[in-house]
Scaffold this motif. Structure first.
Motif, short mmCIF file in Angstrom:
data_model
loop_
_atom_site.label_atom_id
_atom_site.label_comp_id
_atom_site.label_asym_id
_atom_site.label_seq_id
_atom_site.Cartn_x
_atom_site.Cartn_y
_atom_site.Cartn_z
N ARG A 24 -19.78 -23.69 39.13
CA ARG A 24 -19.54 -24.69 40.58
C ARG A 24 -19.24 -25.44 41.29
N SER A 35 -17.90 -22.69 43.78
CA SER A 35 -18.82 -22.25 44.99
C SER A 35 -18.53 -23.59 45.65
N ALA A 69 -17.68 -15.85 40.58
CA ALA A 69 -19.34 -15.81 41.27
C ALA A 69 -19.81 -14.90 42.61
N ASP A 111 -17.96 -15.68 46.17
CA ASP A 111 -17.95 -16.19 47.06
C ASP A 111 -17.85 -15.04 47.91
N PHE A 131 -20.01 -12.33 49.22
CA PHE A 131 -21.04 -13.04 49.68
C PHE A 131 -20.49 -12.70 51.33
N ARG A 173 -23.54 -13.77 36.80
CA ARG A 173 -23.88 -15.02 38.53
C ARG A 173 -23.92 -14.36 39.26
N ALA A 174 -23.30 -13.32 39.64
CA ALA A 174 -22.91 -13.26 41.28
C ALA A 174 -23.88 -12.10 41.93
N ARG A 187 -27.35 -13.89 42.07
CA ARG A 187 -27.38 -13.97 43.71
C ARG A 187 -27.57 -13.31 44.45
N ALA A 188 -26.48 -12.10 43.85
CA ALA A 188 -27.92 -11.11 45.22
C ALA A 188 -28.10 -10.48 45.10
N ASN A 235 -31.25 -12.68 44.31
CA ASN A 235 -32.10 -14.00 44.56
C ASN A 235 -31.86 -14.23 46.28
N ALA A 236 -31.16 -13.72 46.72
CA ALA A 236 -30.55 -13.60 48.25
C ALA A 236 -30.74 -12.30 49.23
#
Length: 197
Positions: free
Chosen positions: A16, A19, A51, A53, A56, A80-81, A84-85, A87-88
């Motif tokens: 966190r 991020s 994660a 960043d 992305f 985690r990464a 995120r990928a 979900n995005a």
């Protein structure tokens, strides 16, 4: 290089924090990447993705015709990464767990990038020598690194100075480099001109 090289760990709180840090410094990293020539359609290898960043950010720069592969030694960070990928619904972006100096990739990259990662590698020149074998001829290597010797706040803030001191001592306590920027020219020279045995 191994997972223990990142002295700040990979607990949820640290991911966190990374991020939050990314939201603050992404504009600076973006300018570095653009100035180095990161552009649409490129294939990018991100070292020490955490994660994700920087991966992305690179994905935005290379667009749907480009590709980004992020790597990290910590499985928790890679997971985690990847989440995120997913979900995005990010374009061509993926993450690999492992040491990029030892991983095998299907094809070379147009650029190798990283942010705040070299200071955590015991021998950055040696690792980079291995990593650049993934770079196509004429490719670009771009690292956004922090100079702890030059970390200052304006106006001066005792709290900021105290936190910088804690971080520096933590990093140096694991025999890593807080003054990497001062040592970077030699590191890069060793990359181009390795020691003769």
């Amino acid at each position: 290089m191994n997972d223990a090289d990142y002295v700040l760990g990979h607990a949820e709180a640290e991911l966190r924090r990374l991020s939050t840090q990314a939201r603050l410094i992404d504009p600076i990293t973006r300018r570095f990447l653009e100035a180095a020539g990161i552009a649409k359609g490129m294939r990018i290898l991100d070292i020490g993705s955490g994660a994700g960043d920087v991966a992305f950010l690179c994905s935005e720069l290379v667009g749907p015709t480009g590709e980004v592969v992020g790597t990290d030694l910590a499985l928790a960070a890679v997971e985690r990464a990847e989440l995120r990928a997913k979900n995005a619904e990010a374009g061509r972006i993926s993450f690999r767990h492992g040491d990029p100096a030892e991983l095998i990739f299907d094809e070379p990259f147009d650029a190798i990038v990283g942010r705040y990662v070299l200071q955590f590698i015991p021998d950055p020149a040696q690792s980079l020598r291995q990593i650049v074998r993934h770079l196509r001829p004429g490719g670009v290597v771009v690292f956004h690194e922090l100079d702890w010797d030059g970390a200052r706040s304006s106006p001066p803030s005792p709290t900021y100075d105290q936190v910088c001191g804690w971080l520096s001592r933590t990093i140096e306590g694991r025999e890593r480099r807080c003054a990497l920027v001062r040592d970077l020219p030699l590191c890069l020279k060793r990359l181009v001109y390795p020691r003769r045995s």
